[in-house]
Write a protein that holds these residues in place. Sequence first.
Motif, PDB file in Angstrom:
ATOM      1  N   GLN A 181      -7.192   5.691   1.340  1.00 22.87           N
ATOM      2  CA  GLN A 181      -8.384   5.535   0.731  1.00 22.87           C
ATOM      3  C   GLN A 181      -9.089   4.130   1.245  1.00 22.87           C
ATOM      4  OE1 GLN A 181      -6.843   6.306  -3.134  1.00 22.87           O
ATOM      5  NE2 GLN A 181      -7.396   4.326  -3.660  1.00 22.87           N
TER       6      GLN A 181
ATOM      7  N   PHE B 231      -5.228  -3.959  -5.146  1.00 22.34           N
ATOM      8  CA  PHE B 231      -4.999  -3.519  -3.756  1.00 22.34           C
ATOM      9  C   PHE B 231      -4.668  -4.323  -2.799  1.00 22.34           C
ATOM     10  CE2 PHE B 231      -8.836  -1.074  -5.443  1.00 22.34           C
ATOM     11  CZ  PHE B 231      -8.291   0.445  -5.167  1.00 22.34           C
TER      12      PHE B 231
ATOM     13  N   GLU C 272      -1.094   7.089  -0.156  1.00 23.36           N
ATOM     14  CA  GLU C 272      -2.346   7.391  -0.816  1.00 23.36           C
ATOM     15  C   GLU C 272      -3.398   6.417  -0.808  1.00 23.36           C
ATOM     16  OE1 GLU C 272       0.781   7.571  -2.249  1.00 23.36           O
ATOM     17  OE2 GLU C 272       1.012   9.711  -2.411  1.00 23.36           O
ATOM     18  N   VAL C 273      -3.069   5.024  -1.199  1.00 24.94           N
ATOM     19  CA  VAL C 273      -3.884   4.042  -1.003  1.00 24.94           C
ATOM     20  C   VAL C 273      -4.229   3.630   0.266  1.00 24.94           C
ATOM     21  CG1 VAL C 273      -3.889   1.618  -1.623  1.00 24.94           C
ATOM     22  CG2 VAL C 273      -3.437   2.991  -3.550  1.00 24.94           C
TER      23      VAL C 273
ATOM     24  N   ALA D 182       0.869  -1.002  -0.015  1.00 23.74           N
ATOM     25  CA  ALA D 182      -0.104  -0.103  -0.069  1.00 23.74           C
ATOM     26  C   ALA D 182       0.844   1.203  -0.016  1.00 23.74           C
ATOM     27  CB  ALA D 182      -0.769   0.080   1.104  1.00 23.74           C
TER      28      ALA D 182
ATOM     29  N   ARG E   1      -7.456   3.340  -8.418  1.00 21.17           N
ATOM     30  CA  ARG E   1      -6.260   2.239  -8.277  1.00 21.17           C
ATOM     31  C   ARG E   1      -4.984   3.138  -8.661  1.00 21.17           C
ATOM     32  NH1 ARG E   1     -10.672  -1.044 -10.410  1.00 21.17           N
ATOM     33  NH2 ARG E   1     -10.836  -2.592  -8.861  1.00 21.17           N
ATOM     34  N   ASP E   2      -3.687   2.449  -8.036  1.00 21.88           N
ATOM     35  CA  ASP E   2      -2.507   2.861  -8.266  1.00 21.88           C
ATOM     36  C   ASP E   2      -1.889   1.874  -9.090  1.00 21.88           C
ATOM     37  OD1 ASP E   2      -0.098   3.719  -8.208  1.00 21.88           O
ATOM     38  OD2 ASP E   2       0.758   3.709  -6.289  1.00 21.88           O
TER      39      ASP E   2
ATOM     40  N   THR F   4     -13.544   0.900  -7.764  1.00 22.77           N
ATOM     41  CA  THR F   4     -13.169   2.073  -7.232  1.00 22.77           C
ATOM     42  C   THR F   4     -14.290   2.799  -6.649  1.00 22.77           C
ATOM     43  OG1 THR F   4     -14.045   3.034  -9.487  1.00 22.77           O
ATOM     44  CG2 THR F   4     -11.773   2.347  -9.410  1.00 22.77           C
TER      45      THR F   4
END
Length: 252
Positions: free
Chosen positions: A14, A54, A10-11, A7, A249-250, A243
Amino acid sequence: MSKIPDATPEVESQIRPEAVTERVESIRERIAQACGRAGRSPDEITVVAVSKTFPMQAIASGTGVGLEHFGENRARQLRDKAKARPGAVEGGDVKWHMVGHLQRNKAKFIARHADWFDALDSPRLAEELNKRAAKNDRVLPCLVQVNITGDDQKYGLAPSETHEYLDHCAQYDHLAVEGLMALGSFVDDPEDVRGEFQKIRELFDTYDASGNPQVEMTELSIGMSNDFEVAIEEGSTMIRLGTSIFGPRDYD
């Protein structure tokens, strides 16, 4: 080597529990409103939280707000996540769905670790999955993927081939075809995909499974984050949301 992503900050932000809870509560309200318009019950709708890309924290946040079904589109990543948190087929508390196109040489991962395979689209793949599921002494629930957009770049059976393919699946005693799955065109206005959803609903409604022991048409999997309300109005029982639950998503 594990395929589970780490992770980023930023992820992590969220997918924290309170952020996921807030989004899921909003989604449930929208599901209820769509069901109200269609004269249906929200209990008819299964949410598959598409957790691809994720980290495992997203799964924990999802189960914390009552989600049970999670979707992956890469076989090895599903395998590794299922090892970290086993699915129901392995005695766990979640259900792992393989929602992406599957190469036959990776069927062994799905037959062992996936609770559902949502993208069955060829006789050769069905044969391989059936063989692998037999080796694992199980019956694998599947959805047959239909290409309702007419886009040659998309996977899935042509609508005209779907019923014949369902008949073909009668020979696979280690596969249980539970229904159909399709992806609508990605458009700005969800109303623009209503006709596509109506097309697969007709295919779903008109197949006679009474003489096919391996097919039970109980699930119609249409609808994603951008169009799930229209899909529910057109009969979806299983929606795939990524989402809208976990945020952007990254892919880097």
